[in-house]
Design a protein around this motif. Structure first.
Motif, PDB file in Angstrom:
ATOM      1  N   GLU A   1       0.877  -1.215   0.035  1.00 27.35           N
ATOM      2  CA  GLU A   1      -0.024   0.011   0.029  1.00 27.35           C
ATOM      3  C   GLU A   1       0.836   1.318  -0.162  1.00 27.35           C
ATOM      4  OE1 GLU A   1      -3.420   0.211  -0.194  1.00 27.35           O
ATOM      5  OE2 GLU A   1      -3.562  -1.683  -0.654  1.00 27.35           O
ATOM      6  N   GLU A   2       2.039   1.108   0.571  1.00 25.72           N
ATOM      7  CA  GLU A   2       2.926   2.218   0.607  1.00 25.72           C
ATOM      8  C   GLU A   2       3.401   2.841  -0.521  1.00 25.72           C
ATOM      9  OE1 GLU A   2       4.117  -0.515   2.486  1.00 25.72           O
ATOM     10  OE2 GLU A   2       2.702   0.290   4.171  1.00 25.72           O
ATOM     11  N   ALA A   3       3.320   2.188  -1.774  1.00 24.48           N
ATOM     12  CA  ALA A   3       3.942   2.367  -2.899  1.00 24.48           C
ATOM     13  C   ALA A   3       3.010   2.930  -3.808  1.00 24.48           C
ATOM     14  CB  ALA A   3       4.456   1.073  -3.629  1.00 24.48           C
ATOM     15  N   ARG A   4       1.480   2.961  -3.334  1.00 25.98           N
ATOM     16  CA  ARG A   4       0.364   3.642  -4.173  1.00 25.98           C
ATOM     17  C   ARG A   4       0.565   5.042  -3.998  1.00 25.98           C
ATOM     18  NH1 ARG A   4      -4.095  -0.705  -4.644  1.00 25.98           N
ATOM     19  NH2 ARG A   4      -2.889  -2.508  -4.203  1.00 25.98           N
ATOM     20  N   VAL A   5      -0.071   5.768  -5.360  1.00 23.14           N
ATOM     21  CA  VAL A   5       0.088   7.036  -5.422  1.00 23.14           C
ATOM     22  C   VAL A   5      -1.291   7.484  -5.964  1.00 23.14           C
ATOM     23  CG1 VAL A   5       1.203   9.098  -6.554  1.00 23.14           C
ATOM     24  CG2 VAL A   5       2.663   7.016  -5.845  1.00 23.14           C
ATOM     25  N   ALA A   6      -1.806   8.553  -5.087  1.00 23.21           N
ATOM     26  CA  ALA A   6      -3.021   9.058  -5.631  1.00 23.21           C
ATOM     27  C   ALA A   6      -3.004   9.900  -6.849  1.00 23.21           C
ATOM     28  CB  ALA A   6      -3.680   9.670  -4.496  1.00 23.21           C
TER      29      ALA A   6
ATOM     30  N   ASP B   1       9.175  14.508  -9.578  1.00 18.38           N
ATOM     31  CA  ASP B   1       9.891  13.783  -8.534  1.00 18.38           C
ATOM     32  C   ASP B   1       9.639  12.219  -8.709  1.00 18.38           C
ATOM     33  OD1 ASP B   1      11.293  13.506  -6.117  1.00 18.38           O
ATOM     34  OD2 ASP B   1       9.221  12.688  -5.223  1.00 18.38           O
ATOM     35  N   LEU B   2       8.116  11.899  -9.160  1.00 16.88           N
ATOM     36  CA  LEU B   2       7.750  10.602  -9.216  1.00 16.88           C
ATOM     37  C   LEU B   2       8.596   9.969 -10.330  1.00 16.88           C
ATOM     38  CD1 LEU B   2       3.846  10.777  -8.511  1.00 16.88           C
ATOM     39  CD2 LEU B   2       5.609  10.056  -6.965  1.00 16.88           C
ATOM     40  N   LEU B   3       8.660  10.550 -11.550  1.00 13.45           N
ATOM     41  CA  LEU B   3       9.196   9.941 -12.382  1.00 13.45           C
ATOM     42  C   LEU B   3      10.822   9.776 -12.301  1.00 13.45           C
ATOM     43  CD1 LEU B   3       7.650  11.621 -15.656  1.00 13.45           C
ATOM     44  CD2 LEU B   3       7.563   9.485 -14.956  1.00 13.45           C
ATOM     45  N   ARG B   4      11.308  10.680 -11.606  1.00 12.86           N
ATOM     46  CA  ARG B   4      12.680  10.495 -10.934  1.00 12.86           C
ATOM     47  C   ARG B   4      12.828   9.461 -10.136  1.00 12.86           C
ATOM     48  NH1 ARG B   4      15.164  10.457  -6.848  1.00 12.86           N
ATOM     49  NH2 ARG B   4      13.425  11.131  -5.731  1.00 12.86           N
ATOM     50  N   ARG B   5      11.915   9.191  -9.129  1.00 10.80           N
ATOM     51  CA  ARG B   5      11.938   7.929  -8.407  1.00 10.80           C
ATOM     52  C   ARG B   5      11.853   6.517  -8.989  1.00 10.80           C
ATOM     53  NH1 ARG B   5       7.198   8.851  -4.239  1.00 10.80           N
ATOM     54  NH2 ARG B   5       7.777   6.604  -3.919  1.00 10.80           N
ATOM     55  N   VAL B   6      11.210   6.579 -10.209  1.00 15.62           N
ATOM     56  CA  VAL B   6      10.921   5.510 -11.091  1.00 15.62           C
ATOM     57  C   VAL B   6      12.298   5.204 -11.931  1.00 15.62           C
ATOM     58  CG1 VAL B   6       9.634   4.539 -13.392  1.00 15.62           C
ATOM     59  CG2 VAL B   6       8.612   5.567 -11.343  1.00 15.62           C
TER      60      VAL B   6
ATOM     61  N   ARG C   1       8.520   1.248  -8.096  1.00 17.78           N
ATOM     62  CA  ARG C   1       7.154   0.895  -8.856  1.00 17.78           C
ATOM     63  C   ARG C   1       5.928   1.710  -8.328  1.00 17.78           C
ATOM     64  NH1 ARG C   1      10.557  -3.595  -7.840  1.00 17.78           N
ATOM     65  NH2 ARG C   1      11.613  -4.248  -9.779  1.00 17.78           N
ATOM     66  N   LEU C   2       5.300   2.436  -8.860  1.00 22.91           N
ATOM     67  CA  LEU C   2       4.216   3.234  -8.205  1.00 22.91           C
ATOM     68  C   LEU C   2       3.139   2.891  -8.811  1.00 22.91           C
ATOM     69  CD1 LEU C   2       6.129   6.601  -8.232  1.00 22.91           C
ATOM     70  CD2 LEU C   2       6.044   4.821  -6.497  1.00 22.91           C
ATOM     71  N   VAL C   3       1.910   2.470  -7.924  1.00 24.77           N
ATOM     72  CA  VAL C   3       0.663   2.192  -8.576  1.00 24.77           C
ATOM     73  C   VAL C   3      -0.140   3.360  -8.336  1.00 24.77           C
ATOM     74  CG1 VAL C   3      -1.399   0.855  -8.246  1.00 24.77           C
ATOM     75  CG2 VAL C   3       0.710  -0.282  -7.704  1.00 24.77           C
TER      76      VAL C   3
ATOM     77  N   PRO D   1      -6.662   1.249  -7.737  1.00 21.95           N
ATOM     78  CA  PRO D   1      -5.671   1.239  -8.650  1.00 21.95           C
ATOM     79  C   PRO D   1      -5.954   1.069 -10.084  1.00 21.95           C
ATOM     80  CG  PRO D   1      -5.619  -0.867  -7.379  1.00 21.95           C
ATOM     81  CD  PRO D   1      -6.898  -0.279  -6.906  1.00 21.95           C
ATOM     82  N   VAL D   2      -5.297   2.039 -11.151  1.00 25.02           N
ATOM     83  CA  VAL D   2      -5.791   2.228 -12.321  1.00 25.02           C
ATOM     84  C   VAL D   2      -4.477   1.961 -13.303  1.00 25.02           C
ATOM     85  CG1 VAL D   2      -7.631   3.620 -11.983  1.00 25.02           C
ATOM     86  CG2 VAL D   2      -5.615   4.602 -12.296  1.00 25.02           C
TER      87      VAL D   2
END
Length: 100
Positions: free
Chosen positions: A16-21, A31-36, A42-44, A51-52
């Motif tokens: 659940e911690e890896a999920r992103v609204a 920042d999210l793309l940098r993390r990926v 891996r971000l949901v 999840p979509v």
């Protein structure tokens, strides 16, 4: 068959911690793309908590494609074996039976 159990631990479903609204995605996309890309995160992505989509490193995407190709090849081999063992139905007969 539980396909998750076939994957190495780092490729299993996310916590659940890896999920992103989705609103967080809009506000923090860079920042999210940098993390990926840099951290191999891996971000949901979720909408209303559901999840979509998933942002994954390109290497993970390629792994998924390779696994899908492997499953497709195995299914094709099974179908060919079945056709050899049990025969096939001629195309003209199939069309007649379906009313074409």
């Amino acid at each position: 068959m539980d396909h998750d159990s076939l994957l190495p631990e780092q490729h299993r479903p996310l916590s659940e911690e890896a999920r992103v609204a989705i609103d967080a995605l809009q506000a923090e996309v860079a920042d999210l793309l940098r993390r990926v890309v840099e951290d191999q995160a891996r971000l949901v992505l979720t909408v209303k908590g559901q999840p979509v989509a998933v942002l994954v490193p390109y290497e993970d995407f390629r792994l998924i494609q390779d696994l899908e190709d492997q499953v497709d090849a195995e299914e094709a081999d099974k179908a060919l074996t079945e056709a050899r063992e049990h025969g096939t139905i001629p195309w003209d007969q199939v069309k007649r039976e379906l009313g074409f």
